[in-house]
Design a protein around this motif. Structure first.
Motif, PDB file in Angstrom:
ATOM      1  N   THR A   1       1.035   5.706  -1.027  1.00 50.29           N
ATOM      2  CA  THR A   1       1.468   6.891  -1.750  1.00 50.29           C
ATOM      3  C   THR A   1       0.932   8.145  -1.054  1.00 50.29           C
ATOM      4  O   THR A   1      -0.028   8.081  -0.283  1.00 50.29           O
ATOM      5  CB  THR A   1       0.964   6.859  -3.201  1.00 50.29           C
ATOM      6  OG1 THR A   1      -0.471   6.926  -3.188  1.00 50.29           O
ATOM      7  CG2 THR A   1       1.403   5.587  -3.894  1.00 50.29           C
TER       8      THR A   1
ATOM      9  N   ILE B   1      -0.443   3.492  -8.635  1.00 47.83           N
ATOM     10  CA  ILE B   1      -1.704   2.936  -8.152  1.00 47.83           C
ATOM     11  C   ILE B   1      -2.268   1.959  -9.186  1.00 47.83           C
ATOM     12  O   ILE B   1      -2.262   2.229 -10.380  1.00 47.83           O
ATOM     13  CB  ILE B   1      -2.735   4.046  -7.870  1.00 47.83           C
ATOM     14  CG1 ILE B   1      -2.296   4.855  -6.651  1.00 47.83           C
ATOM     15  CG2 ILE B   1      -4.127   3.477  -7.640  1.00 47.83           C
ATOM     16  CD1 ILE B   1      -2.244   4.058  -5.377  1.00 47.83           C
TER      17      ILE B   1
ATOM     18  N   SER C   1      -1.550   0.177  -3.783  1.00 49.73           N
ATOM     19  CA  SER C   1      -0.275   0.854  -3.971  1.00 49.73           C
ATOM     20  C   SER C   1       0.754  -0.127  -4.512  1.00 49.73           C
ATOM     21  O   SER C   1       0.830  -1.282  -4.079  1.00 49.73           O
ATOM     22  CB  SER C   1       0.208   1.445  -2.644  1.00 49.73           C
ATOM     23  OG  SER C   1       1.509   1.981  -2.788  1.00 49.73           O
TER      24      SER C   1
END
Length: 296
Positions: free
Chosen positions: A177, A266, A284
């Motif tokens: 991310t 997350i 992730s």
């Protein structure tokens, strides 16, 4: 050492006895005819007249010099089954050899340039070095550069080590991310004015000085980060903290806060490492286009 040899009359045998060479054998007396002895002498290997050949239980061969009575051991070949290479599979570590301005300490650069200008400026001013007409300019710029360099060096926060595996490097651009990428870039470069890496994030997660929080003096310190791939082929950024005054339960109670602060997309996991080290694994979920809602 004792070596005795006696020659028997025709039809007898040669008798030898030896000690201190680490081998033992039994003496056998055999009466052979003259023709049999001749055939035996022709069929056996011929040795030098100055040596006696001894075949021991080991794989080496020992030659005993008859005059000096000292064994000479022939070297054995090395074991060809040993291998010098080690296959580490997907756990190959990627060295960080790329150049980046963020890896340069501006405190060291400013202090070095400022001190150099001051030294050369004073030398030129007193005619020790050439360029006296430029001494005033060098002294004028040397003082502020040296002071700025010292200030930056004092407020400098060094980057933490980053351990990256090859499989994680391949997934970083597609699966990590934006916040995880930002965290990696922030903690692996020189920072100035911050007390420690991720200071704002740790302040919100552990609530320094507030009810249910911890004292600031007990705050965990980031020691290194690690990029790896989970068994489910997910990109994972591992934050390794040192916290001598905290327990694993202190991190487990804030596991959801880690996921919320470094999210979205997350999943956070905590684990106990060696000694006083604790690992926070930021995994992730694969959404690399998630927009950050907060800054680390």
């Amino acid at each position: 050492m004792l070596l005795r040899a006696s020659l028997s009359p025709p039809g007898g045998a040669i008798v030898c006895s030896g000690e201190q060479f680490g081998f033992c054998h039994r003496h056998r007396f055999i009466s052979l005819s003259h023709s049999a002895r001749s055939h035996l002498n022709k069929s056996r290997p011929r040795l030098s007249s100055s040596s006696i050949f001894v075949q021991t239980e080991s794989s080496g061969r020992n030659f005993v010099d008859r005059h000096s009575l000292k064994p000479v051991v022939t070297p054995r070949a090395a074991d060809s089954t040993q291998s010098a290479s080690v296959d580490v599979g997907n756990k190959t570590i990627v060295p960080d050899e790329g150049f980046s301005v963020s890896k340069i300490s501006f405190g060291v650069v400013g202090l070095g340039v400022g001190v150099s200008l001051l030294v050369y400026g004073f030398g030129a001013y007193f005619n020790i070095l050439p360029g006296s007409e430029w001494s005033a300019i060098m002294l004028t710029y040397g003082f502020p550069l040296a002071i700025i360099g010292m200030a930056l060096k004092y407020a400098e926060l060094k980057p933490v080590p980053c351990l990256t595996y090859s499989d994680a490097q391949n997934l970083r651009e597609t699966c990590a991310t934006p916040i995880l990428k930002q965290v990696k870039n922030d903690v692996t470069r020189f920072r100035y004015g911050d007390e420690q890496h991720l200071d704002e994030a740790l302040k919100r997660i552990f609530q320094y000085g507030l009810g249910g929080g911890i004292p600031r003096r007990n705050a965990p310190v980031l020691k290194m980060i690690r990029e790896e791939v989970t068994p489910l082929d997910k990109y994972c950024l591992v934050l390794v903290f040192e916290a001598k005054a905290l327990q694993l339960s202190d991190f487990e109670r804030r596991q959801a806060k880690f996921a919320s602060f470094f999210g979205p997309g997350i999943t956070a996991e905590v684990a106990k490492g060696e000694n006083d080290l604790y690992e926070v694994r930021l995994i992730s979920n694969g959404d690399a286009n998630a927009s950050p809602s907060s800054s680390a």
